[in-house]
Motif scaffolding. Structure first.
Motif, short mmCIF file in Angstrom:
data_model
loop_
_atom_site.label_atom_id
_atom_site.label_comp_id
_atom_site.label_asym_id
_atom_site.label_seq_id
_atom_site.Cartn_x
_atom_site.Cartn_y
_atom_site.Cartn_z
N ASP A 108 5.50 -0.63 -4.63
CA ASP A 108 4.06 -0.76 -4.38
C ASP A 108 3.36 -1.43 -5.57
O ASP A 108 2.48 -2.27 -5.39
CB ASP A 108 3.41 0.60 -4.11
CG ASP A 108 3.77 1.16 -2.74
OD1 ASP A 108 4.22 0.39 -1.86
OD2 ASP A 108 3.58 2.38 -2.55
N LEU A 109 3.75 -1.04 -6.77
CA LEU A 109 3.11 -1.58 -7.97
C LEU A 109 3.32 -3.09 -8.09
O LEU A 109 2.37 -3.83 -8.33
CB LEU A 109 3.64 -0.87 -9.22
CG LEU A 109 3.10 -1.37 -10.56
CD1 LEU A 109 1.59 -1.19 -10.64
CD2 LEU A 109 3.80 -0.65 -11.71
N VAL A 110 4.55 -3.56 -7.90
CA VAL A 110 4.79 -5.00 -8.08
C VAL A 110 4.16 -5.85 -6.98
O VAL A 110 4.01 -7.05 -7.13
CB VAL A 110 6.30 -5.34 -8.23
CG1 VAL A 110 6.89 -4.63 -9.43
CG2 VAL A 110 7.08 -5.03 -6.97
N LYS A 111 3.74 -5.22 -5.88
CA LYS A 111 3.05 -5.93 -4.80
C LYS A 111 1.53 -5.90 -4.95
O LYS A 111 0.81 -6.51 -4.16
CB LYS A 111 3.43 -5.32 -3.45
CG LYS A 111 4.88 -5.56 -3.07
CD LYS A 111 5.22 -4.84 -1.78
CE LYS A 111 6.70 -4.86 -1.53
NZ LYS A 111 7.08 -3.94 -0.46
N ALA A 112 1.04 -5.18 -5.96
CA ALA A 112 -0.41 -5.06 -6.18
C ALA A 112 -0.97 -6.43 -6.58
O ALA A 112 -0.34 -7.21 -7.29
CB ALA A 112 -0.71 -4.02 -7.25
N GLU A 113 -2.17 -6.71 -6.12
CA GLU A 113 -2.79 -8.03 -6.26
C GLU A 113 -2.77 -8.61 -7.67
O GLU A 113 -2.44 -9.78 -7.84
CB GLU A 113 -4.22 -7.98 -5.70
CG GLU A 113 -4.77 -9.33 -5.37
CD GLU A 113 -3.93 -10.14 -4.37
OE1 GLU A 113 -3.73 -11.34 -4.62
OE2 GLU A 113 -3.47 -9.57 -3.37
N PRO A 114 -3.13 -7.84 -8.71
CA PRO A 114 -3.19 -8.46 -10.04
C PRO A 114 -1.87 -9.05 -10.54
O PRO A 114 -1.87 -9.97 -11.35
CB PRO A 114 -3.64 -7.32 -10.95
CG PRO A 114 -4.36 -6.38 -10.05
CD PRO A 114 -3.63 -6.47 -8.73
N ILE A 115 -0.71 -8.54 -10.07
CA ILE A 115 0.58 -9.05 -10.55
C ILE A 115 1.47 -9.58 -9.43
O ILE A 115 2.59 -10.01 -9.68
CB ILE A 115 1.33 -7.97 -11.37
CG1 ILE A 115 1.56 -6.71 -10.56
CG2 ILE A 115 0.61 -7.70 -12.67
CD1 ILE A 115 2.40 -5.65 -11.26
N LYS A 116 0.98 -9.57 -8.23
CA LYS A 116 1.76 -10.02 -7.07
C LYS A 116 2.31 -11.43 -7.26
O LYS A 116 3.46 -11.72 -6.93
CB LYS A 116 0.88 -9.96 -5.82
CG LYS A 116 1.57 -10.30 -4.54
CD LYS A 116 0.60 -10.16 -3.39
CE LYS A 116 1.28 -10.45 -2.08
NZ LYS A 116 0.38 -10.24 -0.95
N LYS A 117 1.51 -12.32 -7.84
CA LYS A 117 1.91 -13.73 -8.01
C LYS A 117 3.08 -13.89 -8.98
O LYS A 117 3.73 -14.92 -9.00
CB LYS A 117 0.72 -14.55 -8.48
CG LYS A 117 0.21 -14.16 -9.85
CD LYS A 117 -1.02 -14.94 -10.26
CE LYS A 117 -1.54 -14.38 -11.59
NZ LYS A 117 -2.86 -14.84 -11.87
#
Length: 146
Positions: A108-117
């Protein structure tokens, strides 16, 4: 212990600047390495057979619900997104993290918007401790495996 030594060896290799090109002025690639204690990153699902995650449920002592969980995910992702420099604009190549309940919360964390890219990938290392918290590595290297 061997995994930790291997992880640190990989980190040391990635931290070393790699010379590229045949230009008159050498050009270097830089890779960052970071460690972040996520301080009890739990989901809201009671799934520990010994009940060690019950306080992090909606009916538990901390009344840990979806709103708190997603706020923490987004706050952590925002903090990780600030781990950049002029030479590592896409953040660290490797991020060691600790105090995580399970792999799904890190997914879930790595899919969060601030770091998703950053397209971070998760490597899970089971903890041998009695407590339920595990250690993980997040890496940005799409053409390598750990």
């Amino acid at each position: 212990m061997k995994r930790r030594i291997l992880l640190f060896a990989v980190a040391a290799v990635l931290c070393a600047s790699v010379m590229t090109g045949q230009q008159s002025k050498p050009k270097y690639l830089s890779y960052g390495v970071a460690f972040y204690n996520l301080e009890n990153l739990f989901d809201t699902i009671p799934n520990n057979p010994l009940g060690r995650d019950l306080e992090y449920t909606p009916s538990g002592q901390k009344q840990w619900g979806s709103k708190q969980y997603w706020n923490k995910i987004n706050n952590l992702a925002q903090a990780i997104s600030a781990m950049t420099t002029q030479t590592t604009s896409m953040g660290p190549a490797i991020i060691g993290v600790s105090e995580i309940e399970n792999k799904s919360v890190l997914d879930d964390l790595v899919k969060a918007e601030p770091i998703k890219k950053w397209l971070l990938q998760v490597v899970h290392h089971d903890s041998c401790a009695e407590w339920t918290l595990d250690f993980f590595t997040i890496h940005a290297c799409s053409d390598c495996s750990m």
